[in-house]
Motif scaffolding. Sequence first.
Motif, PDB file in Angstrom:
ATOM      1  N   ASP A   1      14.308  -4.332   6.628  1.00  0.00           N
ATOM      2  CA  ASP A   1      14.184  -3.318   5.592  1.00  0.00           C
ATOM      3  C   ASP A   1      13.327  -2.192   6.142  1.00  0.00           C
ATOM      4  OD1 ASP A   1      13.380  -1.734   3.420  1.00  0.00           O
ATOM      5  OD2 ASP A   1      13.425  -3.413   2.027  1.00  0.00           O
ATOM      6  N   GLU A   2      13.925  -1.036   6.347  1.00  0.00           N
ATOM      7  CA  GLU A   2      13.213   0.073   6.971  1.00  0.00           C
ATOM      8  C   GLU A   2      12.011   0.532   6.136  1.00  0.00           C
ATOM      9  OE1 GLU A   2      13.612   1.510   9.901  1.00  0.00           O
ATOM     10  OE2 GLU A   2      15.221   0.140  10.460  1.00  0.00           O
ATOM     11  N   ILE A   3      12.155   0.551   4.816  1.00  0.00           N
ATOM     12  CA  ILE A   3      11.053   1.002   3.968  1.00  0.00           C
ATOM     13  C   ILE A   3       9.889   0.032   4.053  1.00  0.00           C
ATOM     14  CG2 ILE A   3      10.334   1.385   1.574  1.00  0.00           C
ATOM     15  CD1 ILE A   3      13.099   2.573   1.045  1.00  0.00           C
ATOM     16  N   LEU A   4      10.175  -1.264   3.889  1.00  0.00           N
ATOM     17  CA  LEU A   4       9.107  -2.258   3.974  1.00  0.00           C
ATOM     18  C   LEU A   4       8.501  -2.314   5.369  1.00  0.00           C
ATOM     19  CD1 LEU A   4      10.379  -5.324   1.906  1.00  0.00           C
ATOM     20  CD2 LEU A   4       8.613  -3.675   1.295  1.00  0.00           C
ATOM     21  N   SER A   5       9.349  -2.227   6.381  1.00  0.00           N
ATOM     22  CA  SER A   5       8.865  -2.331   7.751  1.00  0.00           C
ATOM     23  C   SER A   5       7.886  -1.213   8.081  1.00  0.00           C
ATOM     24  CB  SER A   5      10.051  -2.297   8.722  1.00  0.00           C
ATOM     25  OG  SER A   5       9.604  -2.345  10.054  1.00  0.00           O
ATOM     26  N   TRP A   6       8.213   0.015   7.694  1.00  0.00           N
ATOM     27  CA  TRP A   6       7.340   1.137   7.996  1.00  0.00           C
ATOM     28  C   TRP A   6       6.119   1.156   7.090  1.00  0.00           C
ATOM     29  CZ3 TRP A   6       7.346   3.946  12.210  1.00  0.00           C
ATOM     30  CH2 TRP A   6       8.520   4.065  12.949  1.00  0.00           C
ATOM     31  N   ALA A   7       6.270   0.710   5.850  1.00  0.00           N
ATOM     32  CA  ALA A   7       5.147   0.765   4.902  1.00  0.00           C
ATOM     33  C   ALA A   7       4.163  -0.375   5.107  1.00  0.00           C
ATOM     34  CB  ALA A   7       5.672   0.737   3.466  1.00  0.00           C
ATOM     35  N   LEU A   8       4.672  -1.598   5.256  1.00  0.00           N
ATOM     36  CA  LEU A   8       3.819  -2.782   5.264  1.00  0.00           C
ATOM     37  C   LEU A   8       4.154  -3.705   6.426  1.00  0.00           C
ATOM     38  CD1 LEU A   8       4.062  -3.530   1.437  1.00  0.00           C
ATOM     39  CD2 LEU A   8       2.214  -2.338   2.601  1.00  0.00           C
ATOM     40  N   GLY A   9       4.641  -3.115   7.505  1.00  0.00           N
ATOM     41  CA  GLY A   9       5.108  -3.925   8.621  1.00  0.00           C
ATOM     42  C   GLY A   9       4.020  -4.470   9.512  1.00  0.00           C
ATOM     43  N   HIS A  10       2.794  -4.010   9.324  1.00  0.00           N
ATOM     44  CA  HIS A  10       1.685  -4.610  10.054  1.00  0.00           C
ATOM     45  C   HIS A  10       0.431  -4.430   9.224  1.00  0.00           C
ATOM     46  CE1 HIS A  10       0.400  -0.549  11.389  1.00  0.00           C
ATOM     47  NE2 HIS A  10       1.680  -0.334  11.559  1.00  0.00           N
ATOM     48  N   ASP A  11      -0.543  -5.295   9.440  1.00  0.00           N
ATOM     49  CA  ASP A  11      -1.713  -5.361   8.571  1.00  0.00           C
ATOM     50  C   ASP A  11      -2.479  -4.051   8.492  1.00  0.00           C
ATOM     51  OD1 ASP A  11      -1.203  -7.951   7.926  1.00  0.00           O
ATOM     52  OD2 ASP A  11      -2.537  -8.815   9.434  1.00  0.00           O
ATOM     53  N   MET A  12      -2.441  -3.236   9.551  1.00  0.00           N
ATOM     54  CA  MET A  12      -3.212  -2.001   9.541  1.00  0.00           C
ATOM     55  C   MET A  12      -2.786  -1.067   8.418  1.00  0.00           C
ATOM     56  SD  MET A  12      -5.637  -2.025  11.642  1.00  0.00           S
ATOM     57  CE  MET A  12      -6.034  -0.274  11.633  1.00  0.00           C
TER      58      MET A  12
END
Length: 317
Positions: free
Chosen positions: A7-18
Amino acid sequence: MTGHSNDEILSWALGHDMDLIATTSPREAIERELTAAGAAGAADSLALWERATAGVDTEEGMRTTAHDLRIDSWDPPDGNSWLTWMAWYGERLREAVQDPRTILSPGALPEWPYPWRVRDSAAVSGDSLRHAVRVLTGRHREELGAWLADPGAGGRLHLVGDVGAVVGQAVRRAPLLERDVVASGVETTRAAVVLRRLEAAEAGPAWEVAAVHAAEPWEHPMAVTWRRQLPALTSFLGGWFNASDLAGEPGWDEWRALRTEPVAFLDRVAAEVPRLLARSDLDLPAAVEALGCYAEPPHLRRWLGWLAWRIQRFDWG
């Protein structure tokens, strides 16, 4: 992976803890990516969400699904339920597809990274700390007693005032420049004290000092009135976003506060936010400052509105 696409939106928004550090909230991160993706991108993510979540009805199953869609977090981004958070995400995608006007336009959110901390001050220690605590807890004895007697009043109490002796230097930072650029600094006899509630012992409710720092030597004429009118927000903003307690990014302070404070108190905070937001754009920053908040994002009004939304939309118990 279970076969779901990224999911591009989730990946870019919340794809890593930072990302949970670098933004004020997961909601902001999602909205930022919805703006970039547009209605077409939201439709793609919605179709993927519908396939991935179909038939998933357990917390563990939804956590696995969220990870497959590239959310890199063990806990839900908001609240304590993956089922609830993922249901909201699907609702937001559907809303964006059905009514693209709900997608924020480019420029509606400030470009990251943006400066947060425009006020600062040195922590107070030693004799000055003890003096400030003694003066302010004595002056606010009734308020302190009422707070201790009411578990729903929150885990922190913020007190501020003149203590009759120089306690340190209050600093203004240059908000549009590098965050370490000091615009001004002045010695002050005003201090802020943050008290933390301790678990009740046999002797009854008790407190400890969580933070003491210098406060600016002047404040808005309405400051005392605002604190009296908004006691929960004073404890919340002054307790968690004060000069001494801010972590590397205020997003973490907000996360810790929501995870730590009792639900009854958070409900009081959310109920007071509309009254705070009723103030004009000129008075709003002054009111937030009066409540003890040393963090102030460029989109202050939206940040406060999303704070109330996070509390009301999700279960933090």
